[in-house]
Design a protein around this motif. Sequence first.
Motif, PDB file in Angstrom:
ATOM      1  N   ASP A  59       0.812  -1.210   0.000  1.00 33.73           N
ATOM      2  CA  ASP A  59       0.000   0.000   0.000  1.00 33.73           C
ATOM      3  C   ASP A  59       0.854   1.272   0.000  1.00 33.73           C
ATOM      4  OD1 ASP A  59      -2.293   1.584   0.069  1.00 33.73           O
ATOM      5  OD2 ASP A  59      -2.401   1.530   2.254  1.00 33.73           O
ATOM      6  N   THR A  60       1.680   1.447  -1.027  1.00 36.30           N
ATOM      7  CA  THR A  60       2.502   2.649  -1.124  1.00 36.30           C
ATOM      8  C   THR A  60       1.873   3.617  -2.119  1.00 36.30           C
ATOM      9  OG1 THR A  60       3.907   1.720  -2.863  1.00 36.30           O
ATOM     10  CG2 THR A  60       4.598   1.348  -0.579  1.00 36.30           C
ATOM     11  N   TYR A  61       2.198   4.882  -1.982  1.00 39.36           N
ATOM     12  CA  TYR A  61       1.595   5.905  -2.844  1.00 39.36           C
ATOM     13  C   TYR A  61       1.996   5.752  -4.312  1.00 39.36           C
ATOM     14  CZ  TYR A  61       5.921   8.540  -3.293  1.00 39.36           C
ATOM     15  OH  TYR A  61       7.200   8.917  -3.602  1.00 39.36           O
ATOM     16  N   ASN A  63       3.192   2.651  -5.722  1.00 44.00           N
ATOM     17  CA  ASN A  63       3.225   1.233  -6.094  1.00 44.00           C
ATOM     18  C   ASN A  63       4.641   0.668  -6.192  1.00 44.00           C
ATOM     19  OD1 ASN A  63       0.354   1.058  -6.274  1.00 44.00           O
ATOM     20  ND2 ASN A  63       0.493   2.085  -8.258  1.00 44.00           N
ATOM     21  N   GLN A  64       5.572   1.295  -5.508  1.00 47.19           N
ATOM     22  CA  GLN A  64       6.950   0.829  -5.415  1.00 47.19           C
ATOM     23  C   GLN A  64       7.199   0.354  -3.985  1.00 47.19           C
ATOM     24  OE1 GLN A  64       9.495   0.771  -7.816  1.00 47.19           O
ATOM     25  NE2 GLN A  64       7.811   1.173  -9.232  1.00 47.19           N
ATOM     26  N   PRO A  65       8.204  -0.499  -3.780  1.00 45.20           N
ATOM     27  CA  PRO A  65       8.537  -0.893  -2.405  1.00 45.20           C
ATOM     28  C   PRO A  65       8.799   0.341  -1.536  1.00 45.20           C
ATOM     29  CG  PRO A  65       9.721  -2.248  -3.968  1.00 45.20           C
ATOM     30  CD  PRO A  65       9.065  -1.151  -4.769  1.00 45.20           C
ATOM     31  N   LEU A  66       8.458   0.236  -0.267  1.00 44.03           N
ATOM     32  CA  LEU A  66       8.633   1.348   0.664  1.00 44.03           C
ATOM     33  C   LEU A  66      10.116   1.497   0.998  1.00 44.03           C
ATOM     34  CD1 LEU A  66       7.222   3.518   2.321  1.00 44.03           C
ATOM     35  CD2 LEU A  66       6.896   1.814   4.128  1.00 44.03           C
ATOM     36  N   SER A  67      10.689   2.608   0.597  1.00 45.12           N
ATOM     37  CA  SER A  67      12.129   2.848   0.740  1.00 45.12           C
ATOM     38  C   SER A  67      12.460   3.334   2.146  1.00 45.12           C
ATOM     39  CB  SER A  67      12.581   3.880  -0.289  1.00 45.12           C
ATOM     40  OG  SER A  67      13.969   4.086  -0.191  1.00 45.12           O
ATOM     41  N   TYR A  68      13.431   2.689   2.759  1.00 50.65           N
ATOM     42  CA  TYR A  68      13.909   3.055   4.091  1.00 50.65           C
ATOM     43  C   TYR A  68      15.231   3.819   3.989  1.00 50.65           C
ATOM     44  CZ  TYR A  68      15.324   2.320   9.007  1.00 50.65           C
ATOM     45  OH  TYR A  68      15.718   2.476  10.318  1.00 50.65           O
ATOM     46  N   ILE A  69      16.164   3.291   3.185  1.00 56.76           N
ATOM     47  CA  ILE A  69      17.472   3.906   3.002  1.00 56.76           C
ATOM     48  C   ILE A  69      17.863   3.747   1.538  1.00 56.76           C
ATOM     49  CG2 ILE A  69      19.944   3.781   3.577  1.00 56.76           C
ATOM     50  CD1 ILE A  69      19.137   2.563   6.261  1.00 56.76           C
ATOM     51  N   ASP A 136       8.109  -3.018  10.560  1.00 56.22           N
ATOM     52  CA  ASP A 136       6.765  -2.726  11.070  1.00 56.22           C
ATOM     53  C   ASP A 136       6.687  -1.321  11.664  1.00 56.22           C
ATOM     54  OD1 ASP A 136       5.721  -5.174  10.270  1.00 56.22           O
ATOM     55  OD2 ASP A 136       6.116  -6.125  12.210  1.00 56.22           O
ATOM     56  N   GLU A 137       7.714  -0.896  12.386  1.00 56.62           N
ATOM     57  CA  GLU A 137       7.731   0.454  12.954  1.00 56.62           C
ATOM     58  C   GLU A 137       7.803   1.514  11.852  1.00 56.62           C
ATOM     59  OE1 GLU A 137       9.980  -0.617  17.164  1.00 56.62           O
ATOM     60  OE2 GLU A 137      11.172  -0.079  15.401  1.00 56.62           O
ATOM     61  N   PHE A 138       8.577   1.226  10.817  1.00 56.70           N
ATOM     62  CA  PHE A 138       8.687   2.185   9.717  1.00 56.70           C
ATOM     63  C   PHE A 138       7.368   2.295   8.958  1.00 56.70           C
ATOM     64  CE2 PHE A 138      10.205   3.537   5.434  1.00 56.70           C
ATOM     65  CZ  PHE A 138      10.641   4.794   5.808  1.00 56.70           C
ATOM     66  N   ILE A 139       6.698   1.180   8.749  1.00 57.93           N
ATOM     67  CA  ILE A 139       5.381   1.197   8.107  1.00 57.93           C
ATOM     68  C   ILE A 139       4.408   2.032   8.943  1.00 57.93           C
ATOM     69  CG2 ILE A 139       3.357  -0.227   7.560  1.00 57.93           C
ATOM     70  CD1 ILE A 139       5.392  -2.447   6.723  1.00 57.93           C
ATOM     71  N   GLU A 140       4.421   1.828  10.240  1.00 57.43           N
ATOM     72  CA  GLU A 140       3.542   2.586  11.135  1.00 57.43           C
ATOM     73  C   GLU A 140       3.808   4.092  11.023  1.00 57.43           C
ATOM     74  OE1 GLU A 140       2.979   3.008  15.912  1.00 57.43           O
ATOM     75  OE2 GLU A 140       3.231   0.966  15.137  1.00 57.43           O
ATOM     76  N   ALA A 141       5.083   4.475  11.024  1.00 63.40           N
ATOM     77  CA  ALA A 141       5.451   5.889  10.905  1.00 63.40           C
ATOM     78  C   ALA A 141       5.033   6.436   9.542  1.00 63.40           C
ATOM     79  CB  ALA A 141       6.944   6.068  11.122  1.00 63.40           C
ATOM     80  N   TYR A 142       5.237   5.645   8.503  1.00 57.80           N
ATOM     81  CA  TYR A 142       4.854   6.052   7.144  1.00 57.80           C
ATOM     82  C   TYR A 142       3.342   6.271   7.061  1.00 57.80           C
ATOM     83  CZ  TYR A 142       3.863   5.379   2.136  1.00 57.80           C
ATOM     84  OH  TYR A 142       3.397   5.503   0.856  1.00 57.80           O
ATOM     85  N   GLU A 143       2.580   5.361   7.620  1.00 54.62           N
ATOM     86  CA  GLU A 143       1.121   5.498   7.589  1.00 54.62           C
ATOM     87  C   GLU A 143       0.656   6.713   8.383  1.00 54.62           C
ATOM     88  OE1 GLU A 143      -0.218   1.619   8.867  1.00 54.62           O
ATOM     89  OE2 GLU A 143      -0.216   0.868   6.795  1.00 54.62           O
ATOM     90  N   GLU A 144       1.317   7.000   9.457  1.00 56.31           N
ATOM     91  CA  GLU A 144       0.971   8.175  10.273  1.00 56.31           C
ATOM     92  C   GLU A 144       1.207   9.456   9.475  1.00 56.31           C
ATOM     93  OE1 GLU A 144      -0.689  10.031  13.382  1.00 56.31           O
ATOM     94  OE2 GLU A 144      -0.506   7.846  13.226  1.00 56.31           O
ATOM     95  N   ILE A 145       2.294   9.526   8.743  1.00 54.21           N
ATOM     96  CA  ILE A 145       2.607  10.698   7.923  1.00 54.21           C
ATOM     97  C   ILE A 145       1.589  10.865   6.800  1.00 54.21           C
ATOM     98  CG2 ILE A 145       4.296  11.600   6.244  1.00 54.21           C
ATOM     99  CD1 ILE A 145       5.178  11.962   9.126  1.00 54.21           C
ATOM    100  N   ARG A 146       1.133   9.776   6.247  1.00 48.39           N
ATOM    101  CA  ARG A 146       0.187   9.829   5.122  1.00 48.39           C
ATOM    102  C   ARG A 146      -1.217  10.274   5.532  1.00 48.39           C
ATOM    103  NH1 ARG A 146       0.053   4.809   1.404  1.00 48.39           N
ATOM    104  NH2 ARG A 146      -1.277   6.229   0.250  1.00 48.39           N
ATOM    105  N   LYS A 147      -1.521  10.235   6.831  1.00 43.62           N
ATOM    106  CA  LYS A 147      -2.881  10.615   7.277  1.00 43.62           C
ATOM    107  C   LYS A 147      -3.173  12.088   7.034  1.00 43.62           C
ATOM    108  CE  LYS A 147      -3.477   7.127  10.813  1.00 43.62           C
ATOM    109  NZ  LYS A 147      -3.629   6.867  12.215  1.00 43.62           N
TER     110      LYS A 147
END
Length: 147
Positions: A59-61, A63-69, A136-147
């Motif tokens: 579920d990325t904006y 459709n690419q893998p969620l980039s961490y670094i 999982d923590e990064f996904i949570e932070a990413y979802e929080e930013i997207r709200k």
Amino acid sequence: MAKSMAQTVEEYIEELPEYRREPIEEMRELILNNIPKGYQETINWGMISYEIPLEKYPDTYNNQPLSYIGLAAQKNHNALYLMSVYQDEELQDWLEEEFEKAGKKMDMGRSCLRFNMLTDLPLEAIATIIGKHTPDEFIEAYEEIRK
């Protein structure tokens, strides 16, 4: 260096000029020694990328893998893309303080730290940031930013 067409991390590193290869290899080692399990090392966006595979988080904006670094050799510098810093002002403030404490000049764009050699960076602080978020923590932070 222009955008790389390498298909593997090894190909990416091999195509670098020697003066860029050493700091990229050293930073890659720092990343691999500190990154939490669950991130995938790959080539994406024309650079070395550490990301959450689409199989785990589709579920990325874009459709690419969620980039961490991201880690790249650019024409005039090397770049370390720290997406967790980009999306967290407190973490960015902390990193700025760590640069100051180490007596180093922070050269940061929107999401990347520019450097030539690893001695340009406060490596303990960088290692802390690399290890800070499980996928999982990064996904949570990413979802929080997207709200």
